[in-house]
Design an enzyme around this catalytic site. Structure first.
Site, PDB file in Angstrom:
ATOM      1  N   ASP A   1       0.732  -1.449   0.028  1.00 53.32           N
ATOM      2  CA  ASP A   1       0.226   0.497  -0.105  1.00 53.32           C
ATOM      3  C   ASP A   1       0.983   1.558  -0.323  1.00 53.32           C
ATOM      4  OD1 ASP A   1      -1.994  -0.573   0.118  1.00 53.32           O
ATOM      5  OD2 ASP A   1      -2.658  -1.519   2.324  1.00 53.32           O
TER       6      ASP A   1
ATOM      7  N   LYS B   1      -2.418   4.226  -3.808  1.00 50.52           N
ATOM      8  CA  LYS B   1      -2.370   5.529  -4.537  1.00 50.52           C
ATOM      9  C   LYS B   1      -1.906   6.384  -4.977  1.00 50.52           C
ATOM     10  CE  LYS B   1      -4.152   8.277  -1.335  1.00 50.52           C
ATOM     11  NZ  LYS B   1      -5.051   9.668  -0.450  1.00 50.52           N
TER      12      LYS B   1
ATOM     13  N   MET C   1      -7.680   9.418   9.049  1.00 48.01           N
ATOM     14  CA  MET C   1      -7.829  10.419   7.974  1.00 48.01           C
ATOM     15  C   MET C   1      -9.105  11.192   8.284  1.00 48.01           C
ATOM     16  SD  MET C   1      -9.304   6.642   6.201  1.00 48.01           S
ATOM     17  CE  MET C   1      -9.981   5.574   7.509  1.00 48.01           C
TER      18      MET C   1
HETATM   19  N1  SAH Z   1      -4.383   0.421   9.301  1.00 47.82           N
HETATM   20  C1  SAH Z   1      -3.293   2.056   9.595  1.00 47.82           C
HETATM   21  C2  SAH Z   1      -4.150   2.909   8.527  1.00 47.82           C
HETATM   22  C3  SAH Z   1      -5.115   3.309   7.953  1.00 47.82           C
HETATM   23  S1  SAH Z   1      -5.898   4.324   7.066  1.00 47.82           S
HETATM   24  C4  SAH Z   1      -2.874   1.953  10.536  1.00 47.82           C
HETATM   25  O1  SAH Z   1      -3.062   1.142  11.556  1.00 47.82           O
HETATM   26  O2  SAH Z   1      -2.117   3.052  11.203  1.00 47.82           O
HETATM   27  C5  SAH Z   1      -5.137   5.988   7.018  1.00 47.82           C
HETATM   28  C6  SAH Z   1      -4.970   6.591   7.823  1.00 47.82           C
HETATM   29  O3  SAH Z   1      -4.260   6.581   8.752  1.00 47.82           O
HETATM   30  C7  SAH Z   1      -4.471   8.442   7.311  1.00 47.82           C
HETATM   31  O4  SAH Z   1      -5.672   8.593   6.580  1.00 47.82           O
HETATM   32  C8  SAH Z   1      -3.700   8.767   8.928  1.00 47.82           C
HETATM   33  O5  SAH Z   1      -4.654   9.360   9.565  1.00 47.82           O
HETATM   34  C9  SAH Z   1      -3.066   7.136   9.460  1.00 47.82           C
HETATM   35  N2  SAH Z   1      -1.721   7.268   9.135  1.00 47.82           N
HETATM   36  C10 SAH Z   1      -1.257   5.922   8.802  1.00 47.82           C
HETATM   37  N3  SAH Z   1       0.313   6.122   8.334  1.00 47.82           N
HETATM   38  C11 SAH Z   1       0.414   7.530   9.634  1.00 47.82           C
HETATM   39  C12 SAH Z   1       1.524   8.349   9.771  1.00 47.82           C
HETATM   40  N4  SAH Z   1       3.044   7.798   9.429  1.00 47.82           N
HETATM   41  N5  SAH Z   1       1.559   9.274  10.056  1.00 47.82           N
HETATM   42  C13 SAH Z   1       0.299   9.916  11.099  1.00 47.82           C
HETATM   43  N6  SAH Z   1      -0.678   9.416  10.282  1.00 47.82           N
HETATM   44  C14 SAH Z   1      -0.874   8.600   9.540  1.00 47.82           C
END
Ligand code: SAH
Length: 505
Positions: free
Chosen positions: A36, A58, A173
Site C-alpha cells: 500500500d 494511490k 483520516m
Molecule cells: N491501518 C492503518 C490506518 C490506515 S487509514 C493503521 O493502522 O495505521 C489511513 C490513515 O492512517 C491516514 O489517513 C492517517 O490518519 C493515518 N496514518 C497512517 N500512517 C500515518 C503516519 N505515518 N502518520 C500519521 N498518520 C498516519
C-alpha cells in the site's frame, strides 16, 4: 501444487524498525508482496529478490486499485500456490480494510493469517511524546475514522457520547473534516480549550507535530500547511508532550541527507543517521561491478601460495576477492601462512566475517599509513598481492615497489557510474530539499560531478558537502567546491558524530 496462503501483515506506521519480527519473517518467505501507499517501501527489501512486488496504493491523488480488484488479486496469487504477503500500513485490522480482505479469502477457502502491526495512532502518540492513557487524566481511549461514508454520518447522539463519554480520542483520516470534528466535539460538550495534537508522517524523519486546542486547531493546521497523512489526538494527555517529547529533539531530526554510496555499503551509515533522527535518501553515484578482465586476479589466486602478504583496502575489495576465491573452487585454507593486511576497521571487520583475522591493521586508514608501517617492518624481496579497485591512487604499489617489494595488483572490482539517476538528484538538489550530500569516497563525488558537470556549481550554497576523509575532501576542493565537514578519523561512526556536532553548534 504447494498450498498458497495469504498473510495480512501490518507494516507499522512508517519507521521500518516498527515492523514486527513475525511480519519480517513473512516477508522473507514471500513469493508475492502486495503493498500500500502507507507501507514503507523500504520493507520490500526483506522480500526475496525474485518475489513479485505489486503496488495497489494511490498515486498522487489518483485512486487506489478498487478494493474488489485487490481482493481478487490476493485470491488469484494464493490459488497459484504462492505465499502472499498483503503488506498494509499500520495494523491491518484498523481502518485498513483487513477485515474485508480476510472475509473475501475465508469465503473462498483460502487460508490466511493476520500479523498485527503498530497502528499509526499509537505510534504517533509515542513519537510525539503523548501517553494515550494516563491514570491521572484519562482511563479510556477511542479510535475514530474522521472520514465517514456519507451515508453513515455520525448522529448527534454519537457525538455526544464521544464528546463527553470518552477520554482520549484518535481520529484517522480526519484532516479534511478537522473543522467539523472539532466543532461537533465543542458543540456536544467538550471544552473548547481541550488540547489537540495533529501528527503528520508519524515516526518518519519528516514527522511534524502541531499542538493547539479544539478551538484553534482547524486554523492552525491551515496556517502551518499540515496535510494528510496525519492523525488527530484529542484530550488532556496531549499536554504531556511538552515534557515528554523526544523524537523531534534528536540531534539530526528534520535534516535530510543524500547518501551517494552503494546501498549495500550504505545500510549502516543510513541506520546510524536515522538513529539520530535524520532522513536519508540513498541514490548511489557508484555501483560495484566485476572487472572487465578477471584473468589477472584468477592467475594470482591460482598462485596464491607464492605470496607473503595479502593487502585488502576496502570492504568491496574483500567481498570481490573472496567471491573470486570461491569461483576458483578455493577457500580460506589456501591463505594459511600469508600475512593478512586490512586498511581500515571496516575492511578488517569484513575480513573477520569470512572467518579470518587480519594480522595488521595500520593506525592510519589510508595507503600512506600502511606504506609507512610496512616499510618500518622491512619489505625488501617480499611478495604482496593487492587485489584492488580499477582506479586507485598509486601510493601503495609504488611505495612498496620502490622499497624493493614485489607487488601484484590485479583489478578485483570497479566502480561504475549508474545511469538514469540524474533527474532524482537534480530534483532533490534544486528544490533545496537537502541539507547536505555525504561523500564517503572520492569516486562518489567524482561521479556526481560527471553526472552534473557545471550544473553542480549552480547548486552551490543550496546543500553542504560532507566528506568522510582527507582524500575525499581534497578531491572535492580540487574541483572548486567547499567541504563543510570532515571528521578527524575516517570512519562512519566518526562522520555521524561530526554531523551531530555540526548541527548542535
Ligand atoms: N491501518 C492503518 C490506518 C490506515 S487509514 C493503521 O493502522 O495505521 C489511513 C490513515 O492512517 C491516514 O489517513 C492517517 O490518519 C493515518 N496514518 C497512517 N500512517 C500515518 C503516519 N505515518 N502518520 C500519521 N498518520 C498516519
Amino acid at each position: 501444487m504447494a498450498n498458497g496462503k495469504v498473510y495480512l501483515v501490518g507494516a507499522g506506521p512508517g519507521d521500518p524498525g516498527l515492523l514486527t519480527i513475525k511480519g519480517q519473517l513473512c516477508l522473507t518467505q514471500a513469493d508475492v508482496v502486495i503493498y500500500d501507499y502507507l507501507a514503507n517501501p523500504l520493507l520490500l527489501g526483506y522480500a526475496p529478490e525474485h518475489a513479485e512486488k505489486i503496488y495497489v496504493g494511490k498515486v498522487r491523488g489518483n485512486h487506489h486499485l478498487p478494493q474488489e480488484q485487490t481482493n481478487a488479486l490476493l485470491a488469484e496469487k494464493a490459488a497459484e500456490g504462492k505465499q502472499v504477503v498483503r503488506l498494509k500500513g499500520g495494523d491491518p485490522y484498523i481502518f485498513g480494510r483487513g477485515g474485508e480482505e480476510a472475509a473475501y479469502l475465508k469465503e473462498r477457502n483460502i487460508p490466511f493469517e493476520v500479523v498485527p502491526g503498530v497502528t499509526a495512532g499509537f505510534a504517533a502518540a509515542a513519537y510525539a511524546g503523548i501517553p494515550l492513557t494516563h491514570r491521572d487524566i484519562t482511563t479510556s481511549l477511542a479510535l475514530m475514522t474522521g472520514h465517514e461514508r456519507p451515508e453513515r454520518k455520525l448522529s448527534s447522539l454519537d457525538w455526544e457520547k464521544l464528546a463527553t463519554g470518552l477520554g482520549t480520542l484518535i481520529f484517522y483520516m480526519g484532516m479534511t473534516n478537522l473543522r467539523m470534528i472539532s466543532e461537533q466535539l465543542i458543540e456536544h460538550g467538550r471544552s473548547p480549550k481541550t488540547p489537540v495534537a495533529v501528527v503528520q508522517w508519524a515516526t518518519l524523519p519528516r514527522q511534524r507535530t502541531l499542538v493547539g486546542t479544539l478551538e484553534t486547531i482547524a486554523d492552525d493546521v491551515v496556517r502551518e500547511g499540515i496535510e494528510p497523512p496525519a492523525v488527530i489526538i484529542v484530550g488532556e494527555v496531549v499536554g504531556y508532550r511538552e515534557n515528554l517529547r523526544w523524537y523531534d529533539n534528536l540531534p539530526l531530526f528534520g535534516k535530510r541527507f543524500l547518501i551517494t554510496r552503494p546501498r549495500a555499503q550504505a545500510t549502516e551509515f543510513i541506520y546510524k543517521l536515522q538513529q539520530q533522527g535524520a532522513e536519508t535518501i540513498c541514490i548511489p553515484t557508484i555501483e560495484i561491478a566485476p572487472p572487465d578482465d578477471l584473468q589477472p586476479l584468477d592467475d594470482a589466486i591460482s598462485n596464491i601460495s607464492d605470496f607473503d602478504s595479502l593487502i585488502l583496502t576496502s570492504a568491496n575489495g574483500v567481498e570481490a576477492f573472496f567471491a573470486r576465491l570461491a569461483e576458483n573452487k578455493k577457500d580460506v585454507r589456501c591463505l594459511a601462512g600469508i600475512q593478512l593486511i586490512a586498511v581500515g576497521p571496516k575492511t578488517a571487520e569484513t575480513i573477520e566475517k569470512h572467518g579470518l583475522r587480519p594480522d595488521l591493521v595500520p593506525e592510519r586508514y589510508q595507503a600512506e599509513g600502511l606504506v609507512e608501517e610496512l616499510l618500518a617492518e622491512g619489505v625488501e624481496g617480499k611478495r604482496f598481492l593487492y587485489p584492488r579497485a580499477k582506479v586507485v591512487r598509486p601510493v601503495l604499489s609504488e611505495g612498496l615497489k620502490s622499497a624493493g617489494a614485489e607487488v601484484v595488483a590485479p583489478v578485483a572490482y570497479q566502480n561504475v557510474r549508474p545511469t538514469g539517476k540524474e533527474e532524482m538528484i537534480r530534483h532533490l538538489l534544486s528544490e533545496s530539499e537537502l541539507d547536505a550530500v555525504c561523500f564517503t569516497s572520492s569516486s562518489t563525488f567524482e561521479n556526481l560531478l560527471k553526472m552534473f558537470g557545471d550544473e553542480l556549481k549552480e547548486l552551490k550554497g543550496r546543500a553542504e558537502f560532507f566528506s568522510i576523509g582527507s582524500i575525499t575532501t581534497e578531491t572535492i576542493r580540487k574541483n572548486g567546491f567547499e567541504v563543510a565537514l570532515q571528521p578527524e578519523k575516517f570512519t562512519i561512526d566518526d562522520l555521524v558524530a561530526a554531523m551531530v556536532e555540526y548541527y548542535q553548534k
